[in-house]
Each structure stands twice: as structure tokens, then as C-alpha cells.
Design an enzyme around this catalytic site. Sequence first.
Site, PDB file in Angstrom:
ATOM      1  N   HIS A  77       0.811  -1.218   0.000  1.00 53.09           N
ATOM      2  CA  HIS A  77       0.000   0.000   0.000  1.00 53.09           C
ATOM      3  C   HIS A  77       0.844   1.268   0.000  1.00 53.09           C
ATOM      4  CE1 HIS A  77       0.688  -0.645   4.374  1.00 53.09           C
ATOM      5  NE2 HIS A  77       0.651   0.685   4.454  1.00 53.09           N
ATOM      6  N   ASP A  79       1.221   5.196   1.340  1.00 57.72           N
ATOM      7  CA  ASP A  79       0.889   6.149   2.399  1.00 57.72           C
ATOM      8  C   ASP A  79       0.918   7.563   1.824  1.00 57.72           C
ATOM      9  OD1 ASP A  79       0.782   4.085   4.206  1.00 57.72           O
ATOM     10  OD2 ASP A  79       2.639   4.592   5.243  1.00 57.72           O
ATOM     11  N   HIS A  83      -2.024  10.722   5.864  1.00 59.56           N
ATOM     12  CA  HIS A  83      -2.033   9.567   6.767  1.00 59.56           C
ATOM     13  C   HIS A  83      -1.496   9.936   8.146  1.00 59.56           C
ATOM     14  CE1 HIS A  83      -1.617   5.578   8.293  1.00 59.56           C
ATOM     15  NE2 HIS A  83      -0.332   5.470   8.091  1.00 59.56           N
ATOM     16  N   HIS A 212       7.076   7.783   9.016  1.00 57.07           N
ATOM     17  CA  HIS A 212       5.774   8.437   8.910  1.00 57.07           C
ATOM     18  C   HIS A 212       5.875   9.925   9.251  1.00 57.07           C
ATOM     19  CE1 HIS A 212       4.402   4.230   9.191  1.00 57.07           C
ATOM     20  NE2 HIS A 212       3.277   4.646   8.643  1.00 57.07           N
TER      21      HIS A 212
END
Length: 263
Positions: A77, A79, A83, A212
Site C-alpha cells: 500500500h 501512504d 495519513h 511516517h
Amino acid sequence: MNTTKLLADLAGALAHGEVTIVDCSAVLGPQTPVLKLPPEIADDTPAVEIHKISEYGDRGPYWAWNWLKLGEHTGTHFDAPKHWITGRDFADGTTDTIPPQNFVAPVNVIDCSAEAETDPDFLLTRTGIEAWEVRHGAINPGEWVLMRTDWDRFNDDADRFLNADAAGPHTPGPSVDCIQYLMERGVLGWGTQCIGTDAGAAGCFDPPYPAHNLLHLHNRYGLASLTNLDKLPPKGAILIAAPLKIQNGTGSPVRALALVPGA
């Protein structure tokens, strides 16, 4: 540059097998490993469900089709910046607003498979990337950087893929200074073969979850649960990773494909 000739040459190379297409995506289905979160934080992403609508029978004599239930961040997937809290304010930070030019880019593959084999908590550092650049050449702005660990060999065993114990998950990933360095280099994004873009222990880093935190702070992208990175060269391939155009989407399963020079 004659782009018309460039595209014609690419089309010819594809037709004659001079460029190989490598599938870097895992099969998406009920067996797909999903991230487990502490219950005090949030509910888990649900397992993938595939429900049959019809298959050449009374409910549809000429066709077969299904409906799906799955999370945005399931399987292989993408991001998007939204997110993470650090990327929530970008006007082009959702899967329906990201410029499509950013879905196709050169890719650098850093082989950490030997280190991950002996240490599931292995971290790729800035020093490690700089040493790789000495051998293979500089990482340029606008390129993908992928961490090869061969973790995809555990895709059929969710417990082994997540590799968690009482102390938490144990999966390889980037250090804080690794991601800081890649942001300095102006990369397009960072990807791994594990359940997420961060190491399993990244919740204890400063800042926590640097892939992230820092990627999305800079309006950059992440890829997780990639496969077949052993079939890509360190440099010279092109990665295609296009998320579904989900309204206000924070991410999406993808069919990631790499264009690799043929043998």
C-alpha cells in the site's frame, strides 16, 4: 530531448522483452497480514473480505463480480501525507489530489537482506546509505528509495510477518537519521517490505515513527509490504506506484510495478 522517440523506444523495448516488468505487490486477500494496534489506541484494520455478488448464475448469468472490505493501509500500500498528523494540511496530500506525475519515478534499492536475516530489529542508518551511494551512485531528488530485507518471504505467515512478542514488534526499518538524510536529498518517498514504513521498534524513537513523521511532514510518500525487491537492481529501474483515487484518501492498496532493464 526528443520525448516522442524516447517513448517509442520504450514501447519497442517492452514489446521485445528488453524491459522486464517486475510485480512488487503481494496478493491481496483474507490471508493478508494486517497491522495490530494496542486496543487503547484504536481498533485494528479489519481483515480483507471478498464477498461474491454473482458468478454466472441466477443473479448474473453472464458475469462474475465481488465486493470488497479492506482498509486503506492493507497489503502492499501507498501512504499519502494525510495519513500522518504532520502531513494533514497539504492541499495535495490525499490520494485524490497527489499529482499523478509523482506515481512514476526512478528507484534506488538498498539491499539489507543479510543484516535483516540475522537481526530482525536491524536499522538502516545515514552512514549505511552514504556507503551505498559510494558503491552505486548518488540518490537524486525525486527518486524512490526502497529498503530490501526479503521480508516478503513471510507474507503467508502473519505471525512471522508481524514478528511481535511481549516487548512489541521486531521488524527492520530506517533510523531517524536515515529518514532525515533522505529528506535532505529531496527523495520522492521511502518504501519497505514490512507491514509499515517504520521499524517495528520505531514507537520508541525520537521522534517516534520517523518514516511516517518526517516523510509526511515534507509532503512525501511511503510504500509498505512490497515484494520481489531482490529482482530489482540497485539503480536503473523505474517504479510505478499509483494509489486508488479515493476521495480524501489517506492511502490505498497498490499494484506496484518496476520497469527493469532486461537481461
